[in-house]
Scaffold this motif. Structure first.
Motif, PDB file in Angstrom:
ATOM      1  N   HIS A   7       8.079  24.996 -14.455  1.00 21.86           N
ATOM      2  CA  HIS A   7       7.785  26.527 -14.190  1.00 21.86           C
ATOM      3  C   HIS A   7       6.545  27.309 -15.149  1.00 21.86           C
ATOM      4  O   HIS A   7       5.908  27.977 -14.792  1.00 21.86           O
ATOM      5  CB  HIS A   7       9.139  27.353 -14.594  1.00 21.86           C
ATOM      6  N   GLY A   8       6.666  26.723 -16.435  1.00 26.01           N
ATOM      7  CA  GLY A   8       5.287  27.321 -17.615  1.00 26.01           C
ATOM      8  C   GLY A   8       4.162  26.747 -16.932  1.00 26.01           C
ATOM      9  O   GLY A   8       3.108  27.622 -16.948  1.00 26.01           O
ATOM     10  N   CYS A   9       3.784  25.630 -16.470  1.00 26.09           N
ATOM     11  CA  CYS A   9       2.625  25.106 -15.781  1.00 26.09           C
ATOM     12  C   CYS A   9       2.300  25.895 -14.745  1.00 26.09           C
ATOM     13  O   CYS A   9       1.077  26.319 -14.425  1.00 26.09           O
ATOM     14  CB  CYS A   9       2.697  23.567 -15.321  1.00 26.09           C
ATOM     15  N   LEU A  10       3.230  26.153 -13.802  1.00 31.20           N
ATOM     16  CA  LEU A  10       3.043  27.102 -12.506  1.00 31.20           C
ATOM     17  C   LEU A  10       2.438  28.175 -12.748  1.00 31.20           C
ATOM     18  O   LEU A  10       1.494  28.777 -12.460  1.00 31.20           O
ATOM     19  CB  LEU A  10       4.190  26.843 -11.695  1.00 31.20           C
ATOM     20  N   PHE A  12       1.083  29.270 -15.639  1.00 25.42           N
ATOM     21  CA  PHE A  12      -0.362  29.117 -16.117  1.00 25.42           C
ATOM     22  C   PHE A  12      -1.266  29.013 -14.934  1.00 25.42           C
ATOM     23  O   PHE A  12      -2.325  29.918 -15.054  1.00 25.42           O
ATOM     24  CB  PHE A  12      -0.380  27.958 -16.907  1.00 25.42           C
ATOM     25  N   ILE A  13      -0.872  28.341 -13.994  1.00 29.50           N
ATOM     26  CA  ILE A  13      -2.046  27.960 -13.024  1.00 29.50           C
ATOM     27  C   ILE A  13      -2.096  29.352 -12.211  1.00 29.50           C
ATOM     28  O   ILE A  13      -3.341  29.724 -11.838  1.00 29.50           O
ATOM     29  CB  ILE A  13      -1.340  26.926 -11.925  1.00 29.50           C
ATOM     30  N   ARG A  14      -0.879  30.173 -12.038  1.00 23.38           N
ATOM     31  CA  ARG A  14      -1.044  31.537 -11.275  1.00 23.38           C
ATOM     32  C   ARG A  14      -1.909  32.472 -12.129  1.00 23.38           C
ATOM     33  O   ARG A  14      -2.797  32.932 -11.539  1.00 23.38           O
ATOM     34  CB  ARG A  14       0.193  32.069 -11.174  1.00 23.38           C
ATOM     35  N   GLN A  15      -1.875  32.299 -13.464  1.00 22.46           N
ATOM     36  CA  GLN A  15      -2.714  33.346 -14.274  1.00 22.46           C
ATOM     37  C   GLN A  15      -4.011  32.982 -14.479  1.00 22.46           C
ATOM     38  O   GLN A  15      -4.989  33.809 -14.281  1.00 22.46           O
ATOM     39  CB  GLN A  15      -1.952  33.391 -15.459  1.00 22.46           C
ATOM     40  N   THR A  16      -4.538  31.652 -14.262  1.00 15.94           N
ATOM     41  CA  THR A  16      -5.851  31.102 -14.326  1.00 15.94           C
ATOM     42  C   THR A  16      -6.518  31.678 -12.960  1.00 15.94           C
ATOM     43  O   THR A  16      -7.899  31.745 -12.923  1.00 15.94           O
ATOM     44  CB  THR A  16      -5.749  29.934 -14.261  1.00 15.94           C
ATOM     45  N   GLU A  17      -5.792  32.037 -11.989  1.00 14.70           N
ATOM     46  CA  GLU A  17      -6.532  32.716 -10.713  1.00 14.70           C
ATOM     47  C   GLU A  17      -7.372  33.859 -11.086  1.00 14.70           C
ATOM     48  O   GLU A  17      -8.404  34.145 -10.397  1.00 14.70           O
ATOM     49  CB  GLU A  17      -5.439  33.055  -9.841  1.00 14.70           C
ATOM     50  N   THR A 100      -3.789  33.530 -25.543  1.00 15.63           N
ATOM     51  CA  THR A 100      -2.926  34.457 -24.724  1.00 15.63           C
ATOM     52  C   THR A 100      -2.601  33.614 -23.188  1.00 15.63           C
ATOM     53  O   THR A 100      -1.574  33.661 -22.565  1.00 15.63           O
ATOM     54  CB  THR A 100      -3.570  35.774 -24.275  1.00 15.63           C
ATOM     55  N   LEU A 101      -3.669  33.156 -22.576  1.00 17.67           N
ATOM     56  CA  LEU A 101      -3.623  32.497 -21.241  1.00 17.67           C
ATOM     57  C   LEU A 101      -2.837  31.391 -21.289  1.00 17.67           C
ATOM     58  O   LEU A 101      -1.974  31.025 -20.577  1.00 17.67           O
ATOM     59  CB  LEU A 101      -4.960  32.247 -20.673  1.00 17.67           C
ATOM     60  N   LEU A 102      -2.632  30.752 -22.639  1.00 17.87           N
ATOM     61  CA  LEU A 102      -1.974  29.282 -22.526  1.00 17.87           C
ATOM     62  C   LEU A 102      -0.425  29.500 -22.903  1.00 17.87           C
ATOM     63  O   LEU A 102       0.393  28.591 -23.124  1.00 17.87           O
ATOM     64  CB  LEU A 102      -2.562  28.570 -23.743  1.00 17.87           C
ATOM     65  N   GLU A 103      -0.148  30.582 -23.348  1.00 21.81           N
ATOM     66  CA  GLU A 103       1.147  31.189 -23.600  1.00 21.81           C
ATOM     67  C   GLU A 103       2.266  30.514 -22.624  1.00 21.81           C
ATOM     68  O   GLU A 103       3.275  29.775 -23.198  1.00 21.81           O
ATOM     69  CB  GLU A 103       1.616  32.389 -23.757  1.00 21.81           C
ATOM     70  N   PRO A 104       2.252  30.360 -21.085  1.00 24.55           N
ATOM     71  CA  PRO A 104       3.321  30.057 -20.566  1.00 24.55           C
ATOM     72  C   PRO A 104       3.661  28.442 -20.789  1.00 24.55           C
ATOM     73  O   PRO A 104       4.571  27.684 -20.521  1.00 24.55           O
ATOM     74  CB  PRO A 104       2.748  30.143 -19.151  1.00 24.55           C
ATOM     75  N   LEU A 105       2.599  27.579 -21.162  1.00 24.39           N
ATOM     76  CA  LEU A 105       2.352  26.111 -21.253  1.00 24.39           C
ATOM     77  C   LEU A 105       3.569  25.737 -22.598  1.00 24.39           C
ATOM     78  O   LEU A 105       3.541  26.357 -23.587  1.00 24.39           O
ATOM     79  CB  LEU A 105       1.288  25.843 -21.510  1.00 24.39           C
ATOM     80  N   ASP A 106       3.870  24.485 -22.410  1.00 23.73           N
ATOM     81  CA  ASP A 106       4.521  23.902 -23.551  1.00 23.73           C
ATOM     82  C   ASP A 106       3.639  23.673 -24.781  1.00 23.73           C
ATOM     83  O   ASP A 106       2.360  23.684 -24.417  1.00 23.73           O
ATOM     84  CB  ASP A 106       5.330  22.756 -23.119  1.00 23.73           C
ATOM     85  N   ALA A 107       4.230  23.537 -26.112  1.00 29.33           N
ATOM     86  CA  ALA A 107       3.289  23.368 -27.142  1.00 29.33           C
ATOM     87  C   ALA A 107       2.405  22.470 -27.128  1.00 29.33           C
ATOM     88  O   ALA A 107       1.228  22.705 -27.589  1.00 29.33           O
ATOM     89  CB  ALA A 107       4.397  23.434 -28.394  1.00 29.33           C
TER      90      ALA A 107
END
Length: 200
Positions: A7-10, A12-17, A100-107
């Motif tokens: 879910h975090g990766c998804l 992140f992908i949405r935010q990079t739009e 900030t943009l990377l926050e949804p991803l795992d560490a």
């Protein structure tokens, strides 16, 4: 990968739009603003095209650097190179925006992506220096290929990022071709010489 990581990766992908909507100072040949996402895509394509002739470099790493190098601009936007002097620290702001943009991803992914950005920014490896050289040339190619304002300073491009290309034989040759295109654009934009004397 856990469900939370997925879910975090998804997310992140949405935010990079957002990067698709960040407009650069460059225009396409059809006259519309280029986006940072389009610049990053063609930079990666350049790396793929020239990759087999770039010597002993990790091409996968080169492509990763191409994709990450401007990702922070999804939040803070693009600052044209000609305006990057004398203002706030663009790199520090872009790095903070990337975090900030990377926050949804795992560490682990956050650390990996941020390390790639730091490597590019510091030009710390042969791969990063190659991407720096190609990045500057892609920008110049777009300036030469696209429409520009009447007061656009093509002369700035003749020195822009040159130091990254000069140390690599293929990139130095490529840079000479790009610079020749820049000089041709400068000649096209130059006003006609004033006539002197009698028109008889």
């Amino acid at each position: 990968m856990t469900d939370a990581e997925l879910h975090g990766c998804l997310d992140f992908i949405r935010q990079t739009e957002k990067l698709k909507d960040v407009l650069r100072n460059s225009y396409t040949a059809s006259g519309r603003h280029e986006s940072t996402a389009e610049h990053s895509w063609r930079l990666a394509l350049m790396a793929m095209v020239f990759g087999p002739d770039l010597g002993q470099v990790d091409l996968l790493r080169v492509l990763k650097l191409c994709l990450i190098h401007d990702l922070g601009e999804a939040i803070g936007g693009d600052v044209p190179a000609i305006h990057q002097t004398g203002g706030p620290d663009k790199a520090a702001q872009e790095r903070a925006d990337l975090i900030t943009l990377l926050e949804p991803l795992d560490a682990a992914r956050r650390a990996d992506f941020l390390a790639l950005w730091d490597e590019y920014e510091a030009a710390a490896t042969p791969e990063a220096r190659l991407v720096k050289a190609l990045d500057k040339m892609e920008t110049i190619i777009q300036h030469n290929q696209g429409t520009t304002a009447p007061d656009f300073d093509h002369g700035f491009n003749l020195d822009y990022g040159r130091r990254y290309a000069d140390g690599h034989p293929l990139l130095a040759r490529l840079r000479r071709l790009v610079d020749a295109d820049t000089r041709a654009r400068m000649a096209e934009a130059a006003p006609p010489p004033r006539r002197t004397g009698s028109d008889g």
